[in-house]
Design a protein around this motif. Sequence first.
Motif, PDB file in Angstrom:
ATOM      1  N   HIS A   1       0.351   3.229   1.891  1.00 16.34           N
ATOM      2  CA  HIS A   1       1.170   4.014   0.682  1.00 16.34           C
ATOM      3  C   HIS A   1       0.795   5.357   0.136  1.00 16.34           C
ATOM      4  O   HIS A   1       1.371   5.905  -0.310  1.00 16.34           O
ATOM      5  CB  HIS A   1       1.495   2.841  -0.103  1.00 16.34           C
TER       6      HIS A   1
ATOM      7  N   LEU B   1       6.517   4.753   2.521  1.00 14.02           N
ATOM      8  CA  LEU B   1       5.686   3.164   2.034  1.00 14.02           C
ATOM      9  C   LEU B   1       5.340   3.441   0.666  1.00 14.02           C
ATOM     10  O   LEU B   1       5.467   2.383  -0.011  1.00 14.02           O
ATOM     11  CB  LEU B   1       4.646   3.185   2.678  1.00 14.02           C
ATOM     12  N   ASN B   2       5.195   4.431  -0.096  1.00 17.42           N
ATOM     13  CA  ASN B   2       4.951   4.855  -1.618  1.00 17.42           C
ATOM     14  C   ASN B   2       5.832   4.421  -2.456  1.00 17.42           C
ATOM     15  O   ASN B   2       5.934   3.537  -3.311  1.00 17.42           O
ATOM     16  CB  ASN B   2       4.375   6.152  -1.844  1.00 17.42           C
TER      17      ASN B   2
ATOM     18  N   THR C   1       8.438   2.261  -1.278  1.00 17.52           N
ATOM     19  CA  THR C   1       8.218   0.842  -1.066  1.00 17.52           C
ATOM     20  C   THR C   1       7.549  -0.039  -1.913  1.00 17.52           C
ATOM     21  O   THR C   1       8.056  -1.043  -2.823  1.00 17.52           O
ATOM     22  CB  THR C   1       8.154   0.446   0.435  1.00 17.52           C
ATOM     23  N   VAL C   2       6.247   0.434  -2.244  1.00 15.69           N
ATOM     24  CA  VAL C   2       5.514  -0.266  -3.368  1.00 15.69           C
ATOM     25  C   VAL C   2       5.991  -0.158  -4.693  1.00 15.69           C
ATOM     26  O   VAL C   2       5.768  -1.029  -5.442  1.00 15.69           O
ATOM     27  CB  VAL C   2       4.146  -0.266  -3.156  1.00 15.69           C
TER      28      VAL C   2
ATOM     29  N   CYS D   1      -0.183  -2.169  -8.053  1.00 19.61           N
ATOM     30  CA  CYS D   1      -0.294  -2.156  -6.792  1.00 19.61           C
ATOM     31  C   CYS D   1      -1.908  -2.033  -6.188  1.00 19.61           C
ATOM     32  O   CYS D   1      -2.358  -0.672  -6.241  1.00 19.61           O
ATOM     33  CB  CYS D   1       0.514  -1.473  -5.769  1.00 19.61           C
TER      34      CYS D   1
ATOM     35  N   THR E   1      -2.187  -2.317   0.090  1.00 13.65           N
ATOM     36  CA  THR E   1      -1.120  -2.677   1.012  1.00 13.65           C
ATOM     37  C   THR E   1      -1.847  -2.740   2.503  1.00 13.65           C
ATOM     38  O   THR E   1      -2.712  -2.167   2.652  1.00 13.65           O
ATOM     39  CB  THR E   1      -0.287  -1.643   1.081  1.00 13.65           C
TER      40      THR E   1
ATOM     41  N   TYR F   1       4.952  -6.176   6.168  1.00 13.83           N
ATOM     42  CA  TYR F   1       3.983  -5.144   5.344  1.00 13.83           C
ATOM     43  C   TYR F   1       3.789  -5.879   4.023  1.00 13.83           C
ATOM     44  O   TYR F   1       4.462  -6.467   3.273  1.00 13.83           O
ATOM     45  CB  TYR F   1       4.801  -3.907   4.810  1.00 13.83           C
TER      46      TYR F   1
ATOM     47  N   ILE G   1       2.145  -6.215   0.437  1.00 16.38           N
ATOM     48  CA  ILE G   1       1.871  -5.397  -0.656  1.00 16.38           C
ATOM     49  C   ILE G   1       1.023  -6.339  -1.754  1.00 16.38           C
ATOM     50  O   ILE G   1       1.692  -7.426  -2.188  1.00 16.38           O
ATOM     51  CB  ILE G   1       3.204  -4.619  -1.153  1.00 16.38           C
TER      52      ILE G   1
ATOM     53  N   ARG H   1       0.527   9.737  -6.348  1.00 21.01           N
ATOM     54  CA  ARG H   1       1.796   9.700  -5.593  1.00 21.01           C
ATOM     55  C   ARG H   1       1.853  10.799  -4.540  1.00 21.01           C
ATOM     56  O   ARG H   1       2.074  11.960  -4.805  1.00 21.01           O
ATOM     57  CB  ARG H   1       3.159   9.378  -6.048  1.00 21.01           C
TER      58      ARG H   1
END
Length: 287
Positions: free
Chosen positions: A57, A63-64, A66-67, A86, A89, A207, A209, A242
């Motif tokens: 992520h 993917l970032n 997504t978390v 988080c 991952t 995936y 997390i 991020r």
Amino acid sequence: MPRILTQSQIDTFWKDGCVFPIRVMPKEDALELRRRLEAFEKEAGGPLKGDLRHKSHLLFTWLNETVHHQKIVDAIEDLYGPDLLCWNTNFFIKEANNPAFVSWHQDSTYWGLNKPDVVTAWLAFTPSNKSNGAMGFIPGTHTADQIPHRDTFAKDNLLTRGQEVAVDVDESKAVTIELEPGEISLHHVRLVHGSPANPSDDRRIGYAIRYIPTSVGQVAGRDHATLVRGTDTFHHFDLEPRPTKDMDPEFVALHKQIAEESAKILYRGTDVKSYNDPKALHDNRAA
């Protein structure tokens, strides 16, 4: 009031250590995540391996996102409150017709966290079922303390150290977690779980997390995490920024640094130095 889980689902999590399936995104969105992953793999010349499967992520904006996904984080808040990190991952990818497997284990064994307030949201990018090596678990085992494990570093074991519980597991009690793309399971850090090989003709992609409340700390070294909701008044972890674009050189360098520090925690007590160490890295290794 719970945000997304029903009270029955919350009760099931605390009783069994796992609850599933929970729909968090449309199937099409999950398949788009698979498409993005495989587009990068095609460009890179092969499947993700080594440290690219950890903390991904920090490398990919999708993917970032997504978390931080609202429905996923809502489900975690229903279990652990509004201040959430988080912590990590990991991709768990089983290639088609491949002997890779996951031995019976508890996640908490080598993570170095100071208390077992940790939950994994395992998001299916592809179907995950009995035909392709879906995860199974032994209900209620999360209520036990830490179980002794032994390291195997077995070639086809997808875990960092090939770790397995050093006690007999009654597999007759195992429950298989079957998921469709866009669904998650939630499992407790102390739950005994594992999965067999994938004999099917398609990849099985999950995936994982790992979420923690901000009160959880790291006792085995310097560590990093991403704030996904609320505030962090404890400051046990260095907070991760991020990414604004995929494979940003600055984030690639940051990811390398963080992965090296993470490996020191997970491999402490062995002669393995990184996720890319030949002893830790096999063609099939996913985590």
